[in-house]
Design an enzyme around this catalytic site. Structure first.
Site, PDB file in Angstrom:
ATOM      1  N   HIS A   1     -14.266  -3.565  -4.976  1.00  0.00           N
ATOM      2  CA  HIS A   1     -13.989  -2.387  -4.359  1.00  0.00           C
ATOM      3  C   HIS A   1     -15.174  -2.318  -3.145  1.00  0.00           C
ATOM      4  O   HIS A   1     -14.929  -1.955  -1.931  1.00  0.00           O
ATOM      5  CB  HIS A   1     -14.559  -0.993  -5.312  1.00  0.00           C
ATOM      6  CG  HIS A   1     -13.398  -1.152  -6.577  1.00  0.00           C
ATOM      7  ND1 HIS A   1     -14.001  -1.210  -7.783  1.00  0.00           N
ATOM      8  CD2 HIS A   1     -12.062  -0.887  -6.522  1.00  0.00           C
ATOM      9  CE1 HIS A   1     -12.889  -1.062  -8.607  1.00  0.00           C
ATOM     10  NE2 HIS A   1     -11.926  -0.832  -7.888  1.00  0.00           N
TER      11      HIS A   1
ATOM     12  N   ARG B   1     -11.460  -3.136 -15.790  1.00  0.00           N
ATOM     13  CA  ARG B   1     -11.385  -3.506 -17.242  1.00  0.00           C
ATOM     14  C   ARG B   1     -12.107  -4.494 -17.918  1.00  0.00           C
ATOM     15  O   ARG B   1     -12.182  -4.527 -19.136  1.00  0.00           O
ATOM     16  CB  ARG B   1      -9.687  -3.656 -17.467  1.00  0.00           C
ATOM     17  CG  ARG B   1      -8.864  -2.358 -17.261  1.00  0.00           C
ATOM     18  CD  ARG B   1      -7.451  -2.905 -17.444  1.00  0.00           C
ATOM     19  NE  ARG B   1      -6.667  -1.710 -17.388  1.00  0.00           N
ATOM     20  CZ  ARG B   1      -5.681  -1.326 -16.493  1.00  0.00           C
ATOM     21  NH1 ARG B   1      -5.797  -2.047 -15.239  1.00  0.00           N
ATOM     22  NH2 ARG B   1      -5.276  -0.090 -16.487  1.00  0.00           N
TER      23      ARG B   1
HETATM   24  P1  AMP Z   1      -8.276  -0.153  -8.752  1.00  0.00           P
HETATM   25  O1  AMP Z   1      -9.496   0.788  -8.910  1.00  0.00           O
HETATM   26  O2  AMP Z   1      -8.415  -1.215  -9.814  1.00  0.00           O
HETATM   27  O3  AMP Z   1      -7.132   0.655  -8.618  1.00  0.00           O
HETATM   28  O4  AMP Z   1      -8.368  -0.779  -7.464  1.00  0.00           O
HETATM   29  C1  AMP Z   1      -8.696  -0.296  -6.309  1.00  0.00           C
HETATM   30  C2  AMP Z   1      -8.551  -1.250  -5.196  1.00  0.00           C
HETATM   31  O5  AMP Z   1      -9.311  -2.375  -5.180  1.00  0.00           O
HETATM   32  C3  AMP Z   1      -7.220  -1.979  -5.138  1.00  0.00           C
HETATM   33  O6  AMP Z   1      -6.627  -2.332  -4.121  1.00  0.00           O
HETATM   34  C4  AMP Z   1      -7.488  -3.523  -5.940  1.00  0.00           C
HETATM   35  O7  AMP Z   1      -6.598  -4.471  -5.616  1.00  0.00           O
HETATM   36  C5  AMP Z   1      -8.705  -3.723  -5.355  1.00  0.00           C
HETATM   37  N1  AMP Z   1      -9.471  -4.616  -6.233  1.00  0.00           N
HETATM   38  C6  AMP Z   1      -9.538  -4.340  -7.518  1.00  0.00           C
HETATM   39  N2  AMP Z   1     -10.229  -5.673  -8.135  1.00  0.00           N
HETATM   40  C7  AMP Z   1     -10.526  -6.206  -6.979  1.00  0.00           C
HETATM   41  C8  AMP Z   1     -10.979  -7.663  -6.772  1.00  0.00           C
HETATM   42  N3  AMP Z   1     -11.712  -8.345  -7.941  1.00  0.00           N
HETATM   43  N4  AMP Z   1     -11.265  -8.107  -5.527  1.00  0.00           N
HETATM   44  C9  AMP Z   1     -10.572  -7.328  -4.477  1.00  0.00           C
HETATM   45  N5  AMP Z   1     -10.070  -6.516  -4.529  1.00  0.00           N
HETATM   46  C10 AMP Z   1     -10.041  -5.899  -5.915  1.00  0.00           C
END
Ligand code: AMP
Length: 305
Positions: free
Chosen positions: A45, A196
């Site tokens: 993030h 997670r």
């Molecule tokens: P989330 O909070 O999991 O919904 O993710 C929010 C944003 O962060 C989404 O666009 C995800 O694809 C991105 N994201 C989550 N994990 C990663 C990662 N390891 N590398 C790059 N972007 C990520």
């Protein structure tokens, strides 16, 4: 383009507040970047936030665990919500605004609108494994885009299918937002960062490394000239099974997320698997993404979550 601010980000809690903040930015001639997240922020993030701050005059980060994108038997109730840590991260990164709405603020009583894609994009892989998931993503992204009217919005390639869905929505609704995709960020041992991951005990974490190991193995074979998608897929599946993981899916797909028979540069490997109770996804674009460097021996068996 601007550098990071030292002021605490403006805290916004309703879509109206977000809209007014964005209108003020636009009225002052400033570009707006939006980084939608569900919180439990990590380095993946942070990179999105940094990229937005580099590209845009003003950056808003949204933190909202969106119930609409969780199925009834999924982990909405248990999804991590370390809000104070998240606010400290958003502030440390220098974002200008943080949008932290309640569920009621986003979906007040009487809310009835659905946003749904009629596309092969949402029928396969994550869409098939998590019925309704992409409708929930489409709904929240549409609401966020409608309120923030961002010039650019930042998403991680780790959620490759989600990126394609968001692009489709932005194009179909002509929202005037540029969707920027950022590379998957990994832990030093190769595991893709995920909110997670904190649920994984040490043994499950070691076992989960079979995912990047499988991707790295397929990338290596591709570099060596292998183009048969079935054989590349089989390598990933074999790595997972060696650790006792039965994947939800492993697929080699093209831009349309349809399976391909022959791999080419840009063909994407998608992986989803449950390690105990924790569902992880990962991806790699053959010939484009840097292959994960995985620490640790193959075949660590899964014991517990
Ligand atoms: P989330 O909070 O999991 O919904 O993710 C929010 C944003 O962060 C989404 O666009 C995800 O694809 C991105 N994201 C989550 N994990 C990663 C990662 N390891 N590398 C790059 N972007 C990520």
């Amino acid at each position: 383009m601007r550098t990071r601010t030292t002021d605490a980000p403006t805290r916004l809690t309703t879509p109206t507040e977000l809209r007014r903040w964005a209108l003020r930015c636009h009225a002052a001639g400033m570009s707006v970047g939006l980084v939608p997240t569900m919180g439990a922020l990590h380095e993946g993030h942070r990179r999105l936030i940094r990229r937005a701050i580099t590209d845009c005059d003003r950056t808003a980060v949204s933190i909202f665990v969106n119930p609409a994108q969780f199925g009834p038997r999924e982990d909405f109730d248990h999804y991590p919500r370390p809000l104070d840590d998240d606010l400290a991260i958003v502030s440390a990164e220098g974002a200008d605004a943080v949008f932290v709405p309640s569920v009621e603020a986003m979906y007040p009583s009487g809310f009835a609108t659905k946003v749904s894609l009629d596309s092969a994009l949402t029928r396969s892989w994550e869409g098939a494994s998590r019925p309704g998931h992409f409708d929930g993503v489409a709904l929240v992204v549409s609401k966020l885009f409608a309120a923030a009217r961002p010039d650019r919005a930042y998403f991680g390639r780790k959620d490759a299918q989600q990126c394609a869905v968001v692009r489709r929505i932005a194009a179909d609704l002509e929202l005037g937002v540029e969707v920027i995709e950022c590379p998957t960020v990994r832990e030093p041992d190769g595991l893709a960062l995920s909110s997670r991951n904190r649920f994984l005990k040490a043994s499950a974490r070691a076992c989960a490394l079979a995912i990047p190991r499988g991707l790295a193995r397929a990338a290596q074979l591709f570099e060596g000239g292998e183009r048969d998608a079935g054989r590349l897929r089989e390598q990933v599946v074999a790595e997972l099974r060696a650790s006792g993981i039965e994947p939800d899916y492993v697929a080699l797909v093209g831009h349309d997320f349809e399976e391909v028979a022959l791999a080419a540069p840009g063909t994407e490997i998608l992986v989803a698997a449950k390690i105990g109770n924790t569902r992880l996804i990962d991806q790699l674009r053959l010939g484009i993404d840097v292959a994960p460097v995985v620490v640790g021996a193959a075949g660590a068996a899964c014991t517990g979550s």
